[in-house]
Design a protein around this motif. Structure first.
Motif, PDB file in Angstrom:
ATOM      1  N   SER A 155     -18.341  36.816   8.441  1.00 51.93           N
ATOM      2  CA  SER A 155     -19.116  36.612   7.202  1.00 51.93           C
ATOM      3  C   SER A 155     -20.254  35.613   7.389  1.00 51.93           C
ATOM      4  O   SER A 155     -20.627  34.890   6.463  1.00 51.93           O
ATOM      5  N   GLY A 156     -20.764  35.552   8.616  1.00 50.18           N
ATOM      6  CA  GLY A 156     -21.931  34.711   8.868  1.00 50.18           C
ATOM      7  C   GLY A 156     -21.622  33.278   9.222  1.00 50.18           C
ATOM      8  O   GLY A 156     -22.540  32.491   9.471  1.00 50.18           O
ATOM      9  N   SER A 157     -20.342  32.900   9.283  1.00 45.76           N
ATOM     10  CA  SER A 157     -20.010  31.502   9.577  1.00 45.76           C
ATOM     11  C   SER A 157     -20.093  31.188  11.068  1.00 45.76           C
ATOM     12  O   SER A 157     -20.277  30.028  11.459  1.00 45.76           O
ATOM     13  N   GLY A 158     -19.951  32.188  11.908  1.00 48.26           N
ATOM     14  CA  GLY A 158     -19.928  31.978  13.351  1.00 48.26           C
ATOM     15  C   GLY A 158     -18.560  31.614  13.882  1.00 48.26           C
ATOM     16  O   GLY A 158     -18.342  31.561  15.093  1.00 48.26           O
ATOM     17  N   ALA A 159     -17.618  31.340  12.989  1.00 45.56           N
ATOM     18  CA  ALA A 159     -16.275  30.918  13.390  1.00 45.56           C
ATOM     19  C   ALA A 159     -15.341  32.117  13.500  1.00 45.56           C
ATOM     20  O   ALA A 159     -15.452  33.093  12.759  1.00 45.56           O
ATOM     21  N   LYS A 160     -14.423  32.023  14.420  1.00 48.90           N
ATOM     22  CA  LYS A 160     -13.420  33.058  14.610  1.00 48.90           C
ATOM     23  C   LYS A 160     -12.631  33.233  13.316  1.00 48.90           C
ATOM     24  O   LYS A 160     -12.298  32.250  12.645  1.00 48.90           O
ATOM     25  N   PRO A 161     -12.350  34.493  12.920  1.00 50.30           N
ATOM     26  CA  PRO A 161     -11.575  34.700  11.682  1.00 50.30           C
ATOM     27  C   PRO A 161     -10.304  33.875  11.674  1.00 50.30           C
ATOM     28  O   PRO A 161      -9.558  33.829  12.659  1.00 50.30           O
ATOM     29  N   GLY A 162     -10.065  33.190  10.572  1.00 52.86           N
ATOM     30  CA  GLY A 162      -8.904  32.303  10.446  1.00 52.86           C
ATOM     31  C   GLY A 162      -9.227  30.858  10.730  1.00 52.86           C
ATOM     32  O   GLY A 162      -8.397  29.977  10.496  1.00 52.86           O
ATOM     33  N   SER A 163     -10.454  30.590  11.243  1.00 52.96           N
ATOM     34  CA  SER A 163     -10.869  29.211  11.505  1.00 52.96           C
ATOM     35  C   SER A 163     -12.121  28.900  10.700  1.00 52.96           C
ATOM     36  O   SER A 163     -12.729  29.785  10.098  1.00 52.96           O
ATOM     37  N   GLU A 164     -12.508  27.640  10.692  1.00 50.97           N
ATOM     38  CA  GLU A 164     -13.680  27.198   9.945  1.00 50.97           C
ATOM     39  C   GLU A 164     -14.520  26.270  10.821  1.00 50.97           C
ATOM     40  O   GLU A 164     -13.985  25.587  11.707  1.00 50.97           O
ATOM     41  N   PRO A 165     -15.847  26.204  10.591  1.00 54.03           N
ATOM     42  CA  PRO A 165     -16.665  25.198  11.278  1.00 54.03           C
ATOM     43  C   PRO A 165     -16.181  23.801  10.904  1.00 54.03           C
ATOM     44  O   PRO A 165     -15.676  23.585   9.793  1.00 54.03           O
ATOM     45  N   VAL A 166     -16.333  22.856  11.828  1.00 49.52           N
ATOM     46  CA  VAL A 166     -15.875  21.486  11.579  1.00 49.52           C
ATOM     47  C   VAL A 166     -17.072  20.549  11.496  1.00 49.52           C
ATOM     48  O   VAL A 166     -18.168  20.863  11.952  1.00 49.52           O
ATOM     49  N   SER A 167     -16.842  19.402  10.893  1.00 50.00           N
ATOM     50  CA  SER A 167     -17.916  18.417  10.732  1.00 50.00           C
ATOM     51  C   SER A 167     -18.386  17.918  12.091  1.00 50.00           C
ATOM     52  O   SER A 167     -17.594  17.678  13.009  1.00 50.00           O
ATOM     53  N   CYS A 168     -19.697  17.767  12.235  1.00 51.62           N
ATOM     54  CA  CYS A 168     -20.302  17.309  13.489  1.00 51.62           C
ATOM     55  C   CYS A 168     -20.000  15.822  13.675  1.00 51.62           C
ATOM     56  O   CYS A 168     -20.284  14.998  12.790  1.00 51.62           O
ATOM     57  N   VAL A 169     -19.452  15.489  14.836  1.00 49.95           N
ATOM     58  CA  VAL A 169     -19.097  14.090  15.081  1.00 49.95           C
ATOM     59  C   VAL A 169     -20.320  13.255  15.443  1.00 49.95           C
ATOM     60  O   VAL A 169     -20.311  12.027  15.280  1.00 49.95           O
ATOM     61  N   CYS A 214     -30.268  16.177  13.932  1.00 49.53           N
ATOM     62  CA  CYS A 214     -29.174  15.995  14.885  1.00 49.53           C
ATOM     63  C   CYS A 214     -29.256  17.060  15.973  1.00 49.53           C
ATOM     64  O   CYS A 214     -29.269  18.264  15.663  1.00 49.53           O
ATOM     65  N   PRO A 215     -29.311  16.657  17.247  1.00 50.82           N
ATOM     66  CA  PRO A 215     -29.421  17.641  18.328  1.00 50.82           C
ATOM     67  C   PRO A 215     -28.130  18.417  18.561  1.00 50.82           C
ATOM     68  O   PRO A 215     -28.155  19.501  19.139  1.00 50.82           O
ATOM     69  N   ALA A 216     -26.997  17.887  18.121  1.00 47.26           N
ATOM     70  CA  ALA A 216     -25.713  18.541  18.372  1.00 47.26           C
ATOM     71  C   ALA A 216     -25.483  19.733  17.447  1.00 47.26           C
ATOM     72  O   ALA A 216     -24.974  20.774  17.863  1.00 47.26           O
ATOM     73  N   CYS A 217     -25.830  19.565  16.172  1.00 46.42           N
ATOM     74  CA  CYS A 217     -25.565  20.636  15.203  1.00 46.42           C
ATOM     75  C   CYS A 217     -26.845  21.268  14.672  1.00 46.42           C
ATOM     76  O   CYS A 217     -26.785  22.116  13.778  1.00 46.42           O
ATOM     77  N   GLN A 218     -28.010  20.841  15.201  1.00 50.88           N
ATOM     78  CA  GLN A 218     -29.305  21.370  14.765  1.00 50.88           C
ATOM     79  C   GLN A 218     -29.511  21.212  13.266  1.00 50.88           C
ATOM     80  O   GLN A 218     -30.091  22.068  12.603  1.00 50.88           O
TER      81      GLN A 218
END
Length: 377
Positions: free
Chosen positions: A154-168, A191-195
């Motif tokens: 659904s456009g999240s980029g995350a594997k089904p069943g998982s969610e993106p996490v906050s950039c450290v 931020c260069p890590a998460c664009q």
């Protein structure tokens, strides 16, 4: 970055280009070379930043005047931006008015850029039509490829069943602060890590490799109005790429190219037809049939017409895009001299030439006549 390439060359424009032409060219190049569309392509990012630098100078009346007069040397020491070290999204923030939100941009204090709904990319494609289709208008089916949300994640980029996490790296805000001049001031950058998204994908979707987008082919119908000119575009709202975080789709701009015609040239809304005529028609006048985009029309050639004269046929040109009022058919008369004449035609023309008191070449003699004269026979 301080590129030494010619700014007009970078934007592929003439030195006489208007402000609108400069803006249009920059917008096209920025959309083409934005790193988001050319991931890992360093050359594209360099071209993107060169275009931004060129636009900043040429869109500023005073900077452009100095550049035109003195070149790059005229800009030395003047305040400006170091585009070579700027994040591409920050460059879009500077010129956000040009893109209508198509690439996000514009800062809002505190929140991550990725947490805000942003409009999707605009797209551009080209279609070709004939002069006959310019006259009547036409419907075309356009085929193009665009990035669409991955259906699997659904456009999240995350594997089904998982969610993106906050950039450290940025703590989820999408921006980081860096100190400059020994700590005298701080510079806020993406931020260069998460664009700038504030989140990163740990378990990536297998179908889109964590990008959240996949390429898809699409067909769509477009209505092209009568009277359209070469290079103009029809905008299809919402046919561009999807936005982020619930933002609207961008638009599709269909650029029109008009094919050349074997008979007619176009002059604004007028049609130009170059038509050969004979000496007799020019001298005595005549009525002849001339071609139009809708068949034939009778054209009157006035007595004594000259080579290059124009006969205007009102209302037989192309329609004005806004008013629908049609231009004219301009028939350019081209006096055609015959390469061969019959004996009768030559006799008549020589008789006519005598009445004009103009010198003409004498009758040519055949080979055997010349032989007889030479031998004294």
């Amino acid at each position: 970055m301080a590129t030494e390439r010619d700014y007009y060359e970078i934007l592929s424009i003439e030195r006489t280009a208007s402000g609108e032409e400069i803006k249009r060219s920059y917008r096209k190049m920025a959309m083409k070379y934005h790193p988001d569309r050319n991931q890992g392509n360093e050359e594209a990012e360099i071209k993107f930043k060169e275009a931004a630098e060129a636009y900043e100078v040429l869109s500023d009346e005073e900077k452009r005047r100095l550049y035109d007069q003195y070149g790059h040397a005229g800009l030395k020491g003047r305040a400006g931006h170091d585009f070579g070290h700027m994040d591409p999204n920050d460059i879009f923030s500077m010129f956000g008015d040009i893109f209508g939100g198509a690439f996000g941009g514009g800062r809002r204090g505190g929140g991550a850029r990725g947490n805000r709904p942003t409009r999707g990319y605009d797209l551009e494609t080209v279609t070709e039509i004939t002069l006959e289709e310019v006259l009547s208008g036409t419907d075309k089916e356009i085929e193009f490829t665009r990035q669409d949300n991955c259906e699997t994640c659904s456009g999240s980029g995350a594997k089904p069943g998982s969610e993106p996490v906050s950039c450290v790296t940025c703590g989820g805000v999408g921006q980081v602060k860096q100190s400059g001049l020994g700590g005298m001031f701080q510079v806020v950058t993406t931020c260069p890590a998460c664009q700038g998204q504030g989140k990163v994908v740990k378990d990536k979707c297998g179908d889109c490799s964590g990008k959240g987008r996949v390429l898809k082919d699409r067909k769509v119908g477009v209505k092209i109005p009568a009277g359209v000119h070469d290079g103009q575009a029809v905008r299809l709202s919402g046919e561009g790429e999807p936005g982020s975080n619930g933002g609207p789709r961008g638009d599709l701009h269909v650029v029109i190219r008009v094919k050349g015609h074997e008979l007619f040239a176009r002059d604004d809304d007028d049609l130009v037809l170059k038509m050969p005529i004979s000496f007799a028609q020019a001298a005595l006048g005549a009525k002849v049939d001339a071609a139009t985009l809708e068949g034939e029309v009778e054209v009157e050639i006035k007595k004594g017409s000259q080579h290059g004269d124009v006969v205007k046929v009102h209302g037989m040109g192309l329609p004005d895009l806004r008013s629908g009022r049609r231009g004219d058919l301009l028939v350019v008369l081209l006096l055609e001299v015959p390469k061969k004449l019959s004996d009768k035609q030559e006799e008549l023309l020589r008789a006519y030439a005598e009445t004009e008191d103009h010198d003409v070449l004498p009758h040519s003699k055949g080979f055997w006549d010349k032989m007889k004269e030479y031998l004294g026979a």
